[in-house]
Design an enzyme around this catalytic site. Sequence first.
Site, PDB file in Angstrom:
ATOM      1  N   ASP A   1       0.916  -1.209  -0.263  1.00  0.00           N
ATOM      2  CA  ASP A   1      -0.297  -0.048   0.027  1.00  0.00           C
ATOM      3  C   ASP A   1       0.637   0.758  -0.169  1.00  0.00           C
ATOM      4  O   ASP A   1       1.826   1.601   0.683  1.00  0.00           O
ATOM      5  CB  ASP A   1      -1.113   0.231   1.193  1.00  0.00           C
ATOM      6  CG  ASP A   1      -1.467   0.826   1.215  1.00  0.00           C
ATOM      7  OD1 ASP A   1      -1.708   1.942   1.019  1.00  0.00           O
ATOM      8  OD2 ASP A   1      -2.853   1.199   1.720  1.00  0.00           O
ATOM      9  N   HIS A   2       1.047   1.660  -1.277  1.00  0.00           N
ATOM     10  CA  HIS A   2       2.010   2.539  -1.405  1.00  0.00           C
ATOM     11  C   HIS A   2       2.630   3.891  -0.259  1.00  0.00           C
ATOM     12  O   HIS A   2       2.716   4.475  -0.229  1.00  0.00           O
ATOM     13  CB  HIS A   2       1.978   3.225  -2.798  1.00  0.00           C
ATOM     14  CG  HIS A   2       1.241   4.590  -3.224  1.00  0.00           C
ATOM     15  ND1 HIS A   2       0.109   4.017  -3.708  1.00  0.00           N
ATOM     16  CD2 HIS A   2       1.672   5.391  -3.348  1.00  0.00           C
ATOM     17  CE1 HIS A   2      -0.090   5.331  -4.327  1.00  0.00           C
ATOM     18  NE2 HIS A   2       0.550   6.219  -3.465  1.00  0.00           N
TER      19      HIS A   2
ATOM     20  N   HIS B   1      -5.824   3.040   1.220  1.00  0.00           N
ATOM     21  CA  HIS B   1      -4.891   4.009   2.029  1.00  0.00           C
ATOM     22  C   HIS B   1      -5.577   4.973   3.072  1.00  0.00           C
ATOM     23  O   HIS B   1      -4.904   5.252   3.831  1.00  0.00           O
ATOM     24  CB  HIS B   1      -4.562   5.571   0.220  1.00  0.00           C
ATOM     25  CG  HIS B   1      -4.082   4.469  -0.569  1.00  0.00           C
ATOM     26  ND1 HIS B   1      -3.391   3.794  -0.368  1.00  0.00           N
ATOM     27  CD2 HIS B   1      -4.335   4.667  -2.001  1.00  0.00           C
ATOM     28  CE1 HIS B   1      -2.699   3.455  -2.034  1.00  0.00           C
ATOM     29  NE2 HIS B   1      -3.415   3.683  -2.922  1.00  0.00           N
TER      30      HIS B   1
HETATM   31  C1  BG6 Z   1      -3.787   4.689  -6.874  1.00  0.00           C
HETATM   32  C2  BG6 Z   1      -4.182   4.449  -7.238  1.00  0.00           C
HETATM   33  O1  BG6 Z   1      -3.146   3.591  -5.852  1.00  0.00           O
HETATM   34  O2  BG6 Z   1      -3.385   6.078  -5.771  1.00  0.00           O
HETATM   35  C3  BG6 Z   1      -4.833   5.603  -7.962  1.00  0.00           C
HETATM   36  O3  BG6 Z   1      -4.690   3.590  -7.703  1.00  0.00           O
HETATM   37  C4  BG6 Z   1      -4.567   7.292  -7.167  1.00  0.00           C
HETATM   38  O4  BG6 Z   1      -5.872   6.644  -8.701  1.00  0.00           O
HETATM   39  C5  BG6 Z   1      -3.374   7.039  -6.502  1.00  0.00           C
HETATM   40  O5  BG6 Z   1      -4.264   8.552  -7.851  1.00  0.00           O
HETATM   41  C6  BG6 Z   1      -2.609   8.417  -6.148  1.00  0.00           C
HETATM   42  O6  BG6 Z   1      -1.362   8.495  -5.301  1.00  0.00           O
HETATM   43  P1  BG6 Z   1      -0.308   9.371  -4.366  1.00  0.00           P
HETATM   44  O7  BG6 Z   1       0.269   9.081  -4.528  1.00  0.00           O
HETATM   45  O8  BG6 Z   1      -0.762  10.436  -5.948  1.00  0.00           O
HETATM   46  O9  BG6 Z   1      -1.630  10.515  -3.455  1.00  0.00           O
END
Ligand code: BG6
Length: 508
Positions: A195-196, A258
Amino acid sequence: MIEPITVGEIGPAEVEPVTIVIFGGAGDLAHRKLLPALYNLHVDGLLPPQFAVVGISRRAMTDDAYRDFAKEGTERFSRRQREDGPWQTFAGSLFFQRGTIEDAATYQSLGARLDMIEHERGLPGNRIYYLAVPPAMFAPIIKGLAGARLIAAPGSHPFARLIVEKPIGRDLASARVIDEEVAAVFDERQIYRIDHYLGKETVQNIMVLRFANSIFEPLFNQKYIDHVQITVAEEEGVGTRAGYYEQAGALRDMLQNHILQLIALVALEPPHSLDADVVRDEKLEVIRSLRPIAGATVEAQVVRAQYAAGFEVGAPVPGYRSEPGVNPQSRTETFVALQVFIDNWRWAGVPFFVRTGKRLPKRASEISIHLKGVPPILFNADPSAPLDANVLSIRIQPNEGFALSIESKIPGPHVRVYPVKMDFQYGSTFGNGSPEAYERLLLDVMAGDATLFMRRDAVEASWQWVTAILDRWAARPDLTLPTYAAGEWGPAEADRLIESTGRRWRDL
Ligand code: BG6
């Protein structure tokens, strides 16, 4: 000025030489995130002295073409500029292998190629398999790897680890199927579910803020907190990802993973150690304490909407249904707002308001903790002009940092009170060189630290909570799906959701 911080305290000494095999190696994630992240780790001296990256994909590509692909991705997406010197050594560690996922021969030739690369480079055979592919491909890949005996047993050396990307399923039942397929071959200790958001510096800092300072933690409970708001706003539309997003929507795409993780970090009990499972147990406890939203309650507490045509930074942009690849009758939500309660002693009665969407006015993600107001006496005695309550706001991105709003006397002969801000900004204190989430996460997998990864039980508990909402939506296709003009903060229903409780969304 403090030296810019790089990647936690893990240094190369703790990371063993390793081969990283990326399925979907010629795909978008590898191009934008994984290869640039590995390059940055290399420049920071955080990769082990010997390593190799093997991209695998259906496309035909030579090693040199793959290096060019990585170079182009790094030039476009890396947080730091590519430089020829470090690039040469990094690029020499990149390899490409062509293969179709369903074909057993792919894994035989991959095994032979890995043996050769590892032999030539003096690598001990530690392997990380990164599945940067849609989940339907997880099972065939894992079976192929197992069939070719490419997976070392849990706890053995050299090790084998698996990284999987979301989406892990589209509801509880499908998530369980995927988890079972993975568990048939890999032990939970070998699996790293990304989960980045958990790799973002500001997200990691939530626990530091709460548990490395004595000022906040005593206040984080129902006695002192009125409510919590979480906004994860994106300016971008669906872009080129309609194929995936049409099947997902904002609830599955952002909230199930997230945002529930952000809630867990804000609300968790102090863990007794930073051990991966101790922290993950505490987060799971929060997810399990979320009050279910099901049946008709969904209409009262969850707002979904879709963006219509509008303006983004002054330029006209199409509505969701006119985006390439989107069904012109699509009912996929691009915005969700909801109110949820955590039914435990600490948070009883404190509403958490959450909103996320695409094509909102700006990219801004923030958690704000709204304290209760002071009693209506002394400086707050005028009912026509109540004082603002204190707010601790944690800016996840951009302008990473946090701020505390505090009432203060305006200098002068009169007693007039005005809200001021104590504001901490990462950029001005630590410099702008914070590592990208994927850098931290890849390094953690190499080091065998699973703290920032999703455990199976947490993924399933999150799906369980979200699936009750999805079920209601599936059962009521007759309900209208509100729209909002691109470039606005969601539909009026989202304002009503919070305003009906006497509160309002924070201006971001
Ligand atoms: C991803 C989603 O997990 O997170 C995307 O699939 C989204 O739809 C993205 O745009 C947002 O990531 P960040 O790091 O740009 O907030």
